[in-house]
Design an enzyme around this catalytic site. Structure first.
Site, mmCIF file in Angstrom:
data_model
loop_
_atom_site.group_PDB
_atom_site.id
_atom_site.type_symbol
_atom_site.label_atom_id
_atom_site.label_comp_id
_atom_site.label_asym_id
_atom_site.label_seq_id
_atom_site.Cartn_x
_atom_site.Cartn_y
_atom_site.Cartn_z
ATOM 1 N N HIS A 190 8.235 -30.837 172.002
ATOM 2 C CA HIS A 190 7.359 -29.155 172.666
ATOM 3 C C HIS A 190 5.689 -29.782 172.523
ATOM 4 O O HIS A 190 4.626 -29.259 172.532
ATOM 5 C CB HIS A 190 7.265 -27.888 171.788
ATOM 6 C CG HIS A 190 8.274 -27.151 171.270
ATOM 7 N ND1 HIS A 190 9.039 -26.454 172.569
ATOM 8 C CD2 HIS A 190 9.304 -27.099 170.519
ATOM 9 C CE1 HIS A 190 10.375 -25.824 172.048
ATOM 10 N NE2 HIS A 190 9.459 -26.606 171.046
ATOM 11 N N TRP A 192 -2.609 -38.188 124.231
ATOM 12 C CA TRP A 192 -2.273 -36.915 125.817
ATOM 13 C C TRP A 192 -0.792 -36.735 125.552
ATOM 14 O O TRP A 192 0.133 -37.035 125.400
ATOM 15 C CB TRP A 192 -1.489 -38.082 127.234
ATOM 16 C CG TRP A 192 -1.968 -37.457 127.922
ATOM 17 C CD1 TRP A 192 -0.989 -36.028 128.220
ATOM 18 C CD2 TRP A 192 -2.667 -37.244 129.131
ATOM 19 N NE1 TRP A 192 -0.933 -35.502 129.638
ATOM 20 C CE2 TRP A 192 -2.133 -35.760 130.207
ATOM 21 C CE3 TRP A 192 -3.872 -37.496 129.729
ATOM 22 C CZ2 TRP A 192 -2.551 -35.302 131.015
ATOM 23 C CZ3 TRP A 192 -4.621 -37.118 131.177
ATOM 24 C CH2 TRP A 192 -3.933 -36.015 131.567
ATOM 25 N N LYS A 199 -1.195 -40.570 153.326
ATOM 26 C CA LYS A 199 -1.652 -42.182 153.423
ATOM 27 C C LYS A 199 -1.926 -42.858 154.249
ATOM 28 O O LYS A 199 -2.875 -43.064 154.028
ATOM 29 C CB LYS A 199 -0.147 -42.152 152.988
ATOM 30 C CG LYS A 199 0.237 -41.573 151.175
ATOM 31 C CD LYS A 199 -0.426 -41.823 149.997
ATOM 32 C CE LYS A 199 -2.066 -40.903 150.167
ATOM 33 N NZ LYS A 199 -2.227 -39.222 149.300
ATOM 34 N N GLU A 236 2.511 -36.142 154.459
ATOM 35 C CA GLU A 236 1.438 -36.476 153.912
ATOM 36 C C GLU A 236 1.889 -38.146 154.029
ATOM 37 O O GLU A 236 0.570 -38.462 153.345
ATOM 38 C CB GLU A 236 2.405 -36.249 152.041
ATOM 39 C CG GLU A 236 1.690 -37.370 150.855
ATOM 40 C CD GLU A 236 0.493 -36.925 150.672
ATOM 41 O OE1 GLU A 236 0.104 -36.537 151.565
ATOM 42 O OE2 GLU A 236 0.200 -37.531 149.750
ATOM 43 N N LYS A 256 -12.870 -39.063 145.489
ATOM 44 C CA LYS A 256 -11.511 -38.995 144.649
ATOM 45 C C LYS A 256 -11.407 -37.042 144.166
ATOM 46 O O LYS A 256 -10.662 -36.551 144.397
ATOM 47 C CB LYS A 256 -11.661 -39.793 143.353
ATOM 48 C CG LYS A 256 -10.640 -39.521 142.916
ATOM 49 C CD LYS A 256 -9.243 -39.802 143.405
ATOM 50 C CE LYS A 256 -8.090 -39.236 142.710
ATOM 51 N NZ LYS A 256 -6.743 -39.618 143.594
ATOM 52 N N ASN A 263 4.276 -44.280 121.642
ATOM 53 C CA ASN A 263 4.385 -44.382 123.421
ATOM 54 C C ASN A 263 5.101 -43.951 123.442
ATOM 55 O O ASN A 263 6.219 -45.204 123.835
ATOM 56 C CB ASN A 263 3.030 -45.309 124.560
ATOM 57 C CG ASN A 263 1.516 -45.312 123.930
ATOM 58 O OD1 ASN A 263 1.202 -44.143 123.161
ATOM 59 N ND2 ASN A 263 1.067 -46.765 124.435
ATOM 60 N N GLY A 264 5.250 -43.002 124.489
ATOM 61 C CA GLY A 264 6.519 -42.657 125.181
ATOM 62 C C GLY A 264 7.748 -41.534 124.932
ATOM 63 O O GLY A 264 6.815 -40.724 123.994
ATOM 64 N N GLU A 299 -5.273 -42.369 155.663
ATOM 65 C CA GLU A 299 -7.001 -42.792 154.850
ATOM 66 C C GLU A 299 -7.428 -44.006 154.518
ATOM 67 O O GLU A 299 -8.805 -44.355 154.722
ATOM 68 C CB GLU A 299 -6.172 -41.490 153.363
ATOM 69 C CG GLU A 299 -6.220 -40.399 153.285
ATOM 70 C CD GLU A 299 -5.560 -39.655 151.369
ATOM 71 O OE1 GLU A 299 -6.172 -38.786 151.350
ATOM 72 O OE2 GLU A 299 -4.708 -39.933 151.302
ATOM 73 N N CYS A 302 -0.293 -42.193 126.756
ATOM 74 C CA CYS A 302 -1.228 -41.877 125.229
ATOM 75 C C CYS A 302 -1.485 -44.294 124.602
ATOM 76 O O CYS A 302 -1.255 -44.379 126.062
ATOM 77 C CB CYS A 302 -0.436 -42.115 123.955
ATOM 78 S SG CYS A 302 1.065 -40.129 123.689
ATOM 79 N N ARG A 349 -6.384 -42.558 128.723
ATOM 80 C CA ARG A 349 -4.914 -42.469 129.216
ATOM 81 C C ARG A 349 -4.566 -40.833 128.137
ATOM 82 O O ARG A 349 -3.394 -40.525 128.671
ATOM 83 C CB ARG A 349 -4.556 -43.641 128.542
ATOM 84 C CG ARG A 349 -3.337 -44.490 129.333
ATOM 85 C CD ARG A 349 -3.463 -45.798 128.783
ATOM 86 N NE ARG A 349 -3.249 -46.710 129.156
ATOM 87 C CZ ARG A 349 -2.439 -47.620 129.826
ATOM 88 N NH1 ARG A 349 -0.850 -46.503 129.571
ATOM 89 N NH2 ARG A 349 -2.870 -48.079 130.542
HETATM 90 C C1 G6P Z 1 -10.125 -34.719 148.486
HETATM 91 C C2 G6P Z 1 -9.314 -36.853 147.703
HETATM 92 C C3 G6P Z 1 -7.577 -36.196 148.216
HETATM 93 C C4 G6P Z 1 -7.291 -35.170 147.801
HETATM 94 C C5 G6P Z 1 -8.080 -33.477 148.355
HETATM 95 C C6 G6P Z 1 -7.912 -32.584 146.990
HETATM 96 O O1 G6P Z 1 -9.636 -34.651 149.790
HETATM 97 O O2 G6P Z 1 -9.722 -37.244 148.538
HETATM 98 O O3 G6P Z 1 -7.092 -37.493 147.997
HETATM 99 O O4 G6P Z 1 -5.752 -34.760 147.858
HETATM 100 O O5 G6P Z 1 -9.223 -33.838 147.658
HETATM 101 O O6 G6P Z 1 -8.227 -33.157 145.583
HETATM 102 P P1 G6P Z 1 -7.305 -32.284 144.523
HETATM 103 O O7 G6P Z 1 -8.038 -33.160 143.322
HETATM 104 O O8 G6P Z 1 -8.068 -30.926 144.199
HETATM 105 O O9 G6P Z 1 -5.523 -32.554 144.732
#
Ligand code: G6P
Length: 602
Positions: A501, A75, A482, A478, A597, A99-100, A485, A2, A27
């Site tokens: 393998h 929120w 990261k 993952e 994004k 908040n919290g 990316e 919030c 937020r």
């Molecule tokens: C894009 C973003 C990734 C994300 C993927 C899935 O490729 O760059 O960071 O993981 O979409 O997005 P979503 O919003 O469905 O988690």
């Protein structure tokens, strides 16, 4: 997630509050409210939905003269997004915003109810205002009553309270949730981050945990457990864009640091003492479910993959995870007793949305796990569980991944309990680990400095392998994602046992291996896999609670009592590693090249 704004002074208070709340709306935006005392009289407005609803509701109201004012954008966590649950919360003569999480609110609420207090909302926040008035009625001065109230609160909070009893004062307290005080001559502002007061206040003081006090007559009296405290104001930034980063260099960095806090929000109301509860679900919905299929893309896919180990191990439900863009065109065989789960940070990813529509057409029950309420995927699904990570601005997802994984972990324990596949002791053990997760996610300076230092060795070479077993394999995927990316270096995640393998052919001193070596899952096995790589002279960065002599670099972890705690602590380390390498390479951390994004096209 919030937002709070407060003001004490002669200016038009409604505008200051609405203006400030606008900056915080990202937020939380399911309801908003303001409370203003002017000429010793309280005025209060609340509205469900976006801030513009509150602005419309208050368009004929204008404050004038000296007064105190508090506002909040919410929120929903405890209780649905209704006007009654919106802040500010009212006692008889006082209003509070918060908040919290007040962790002991049930206990406090019972105590107050016994003394005759009636509660109108389902929130934890309402206890603060009633507790204040309860003490105040016992002939305490307002500040004494406020202090006594704060002393009793457990959990995380940033709170502002105003009362007709002292109509020229704002009482404040902070512990675990952010809050700052802004100054411009005699005018005093409060806010949960600096953007709402930029352009208004000239100086700022960032409150520390355990601090509380009051603002009156243009000055702040500040206290902590040792009594009254002197404090130094600092100039307030004039740049809103950098202020939104709360002092961090990048949104991604801020979001990595936020993970510990948002995880508490993800768990709130869902992780109880001895059970997991989702108000979004019921046992009827999960009846007759004999298998799970999960579809997602990118980071969300990795979270899904990690959870498949948990669904099978704990809930004994077959769980298959598929990349949404692959699933769509494989002419999948779908069974009506399969629960179809989609995972998406944005809720707008085209492939995931289409996969969901296919599953619905085939008559499957659907559940989405998402960070954005009212997104296309949430609207399309039969049921949705929100991850409550707050907006994620860095393109490379961090806190969204962490909270998705937490929701899936909770869901696996929830389904296991329903099916009776785990004992109550196991449930308690899982819950205990969940409660410790925020600690495992904390970033301390030593860790960040260490990763910054060792990142300089990893700027070249011909590639990275992140390796792990079990749930640490998706984490390896993952970690590698990261890194690629935001560093643009080639990185792959691999199951440690598969290296021999094929990929081990690449091993030489220019191959960097990031080895995830948890104590709680197959430690000896992964150790052998890493030894094999070390024997081929690969450069090894080992992440483990147990010292490993053959590592070129070693980052020691500390939370090794449960695999998921190890998972989350190692996750933070891989995120920081990607961040620091990217920074050293001079890349745009928050907006890496070629990425978006939210990918709303196929
Ligand atoms: C894009 C973003 C990734 C994300 C993927 C899935 O490729 O760059 O960071 O993981 O979409 O997005 P979503 O919003 O469905 O988690």
């Amino acid at each position: 997630m919030c937002g709070i704004v407060g003001y004490i002074g002669p200016k038009e208070k409604k505008e200051i509050l609405l203006d400030g709340l606008k900056e915080l709306e990202y937020r939380g935006y399911d309801s908003a409210g303001i409370a203003i005392i002017e000429k010793k009289k309280l005025n209060n407005f609340k509205a469900v939905g976006k801030l513009e609803n509150l602005a419309n509701k208050t368009k004929d109201y204008h404050s004038s003269g000296f007064g105190v004012a508090i506002g909040h954008t919410r929120w929903a966590t405890h209780g649905k997004p209704t006007e009654l649950n919106a802040h500010p919360h009212l006692g008889e003569k006082s209003f509070v915003v918060h908040n919290g999480i007040i962790e002991n609110y049930q206990e406090l609420k019972h105590k107050l109810q016994k003394s005759g207090v009636t509660f109108v909302s389902q929130t934890d926040t309402e206890t603060i205002v009633h507790l204040f008035e309860y003490y105040q009625k016992q002939n305490m001065q307002a500040f004494e009553a406020f202090k006594k109230t704060v002393d009793e609160l457990e959990g995380a909070y940033a709170t502002l309270l105003i009362s007709e009893v002292e109509p020229d004062t704002i009482f404040f307290a902070k512990n675990g949730s952010p809050m700052l005080v802004g100054f411009d001559a005699q005018d005093i502002y409060f806010a949960s981050s600096d953007t709402p007061i930029i352009g208004k206040a000239k100086e700022v003081y960032y409150l520390e945990d355990g601090e509380y006090g009051y603002a009156k007559d243009g000055v702040i009296r500040l206290y902590n457990e040792n009594g009254e405290k002197a404090f130094t104001k600092q100039p307030l930034s004039k740049d809103k864009a950098s202020a939104q980063k709360d002092g961090f260099r990048f949104f991604m960095e801020k979001e990595i640091y936020e993970q510990s806090r948002v995880m508490s929000e993800t768990m709130m109301g869902r992780v109880n003492d001895d059970s997991i509860y989702f108000e979004e679900l019921d046992s009827e919905f999960l009846k007759d479910i004999s298998a799970i299929k999960i579809c997602a893309c990118g980071t969300s896919y990795h979270s899904a993959l990690a959870s498949s180990y948990l669904f099978e191990r704990l809930a004994r439900i077959p769980c298959v995870v598929e990349i949404a863009s692959e699933f769509r065109y494989k002419e999948p065989l779908l069974d009506k007793n399969t629960l179809f789960i989609t995972i998406s940070q944005s809720g707008e990813t085209a492939d995931t949305l289409e996969a969901l529509k296919m599953a619905k057409r085939a008559g499957l029950k659907s559940l989405s796990i998402c960070n954005v309420d009212n997104s296309s995927i949430v609207r399309e699904s039969d049921k949705a569980i929100l991850t409550r990570a707050g907006i994620e601005k860095g393109v490379a997802s961090t806190k969204a991944f962490a909270t998705q994984t937490m929701v899936l972990w909770m869901l696996s324990v929830y389904m296991a309990s329903l099916k009776g596949t785990i004992s109550q002791d196991v449930v308690k053990g899982e819950i205990d680990a969940m409660i410790h997760t925020p600690k495992a996610l904390l970033v301390n300076d030593d860790l960040h400095t260490k990763i910054h230092r060792l990142s300089k060795r990893y700027l070249h070479g011909h590639g990275f392998f992140f390796i792990g077993r079990d749930i640490f394999f998706p984490l390896a995927l993952e970690g590698a994602l990261k890194l690629k990316e935001i560093s643009y270096l080639h990185a792959e995640g691999y199951p440690a046992g598969e290296m021999k393998h094929g990929p081990i052919a690449l091993a030489d001193s220019h191959l960097f291996t990031v080895a995830l070596m948890p104590r709680t899952i197959h430690y000896e096995k992964i150790k052998s896999n890493v030894e094999e790589l070390s024997a081929r002279d690969a450069t090894i960065l080992a992440i483990s609670p147990l010292p490993f002599n053959l590592a070129d670099d070693f980052v020691q972890t500390h939370y090794d009592s449960h695999p998921m705690l190890e998972f989350f602590e190692m996750m933070v380390i891989t995120q920081l590693l990607a961040l620091e390498i990217s920074v050293r390479l001079g890349n745009d951390v928050d907006m890496p090249r070629n990425l978006a994004k939210s990918v709303t096209v196929e």
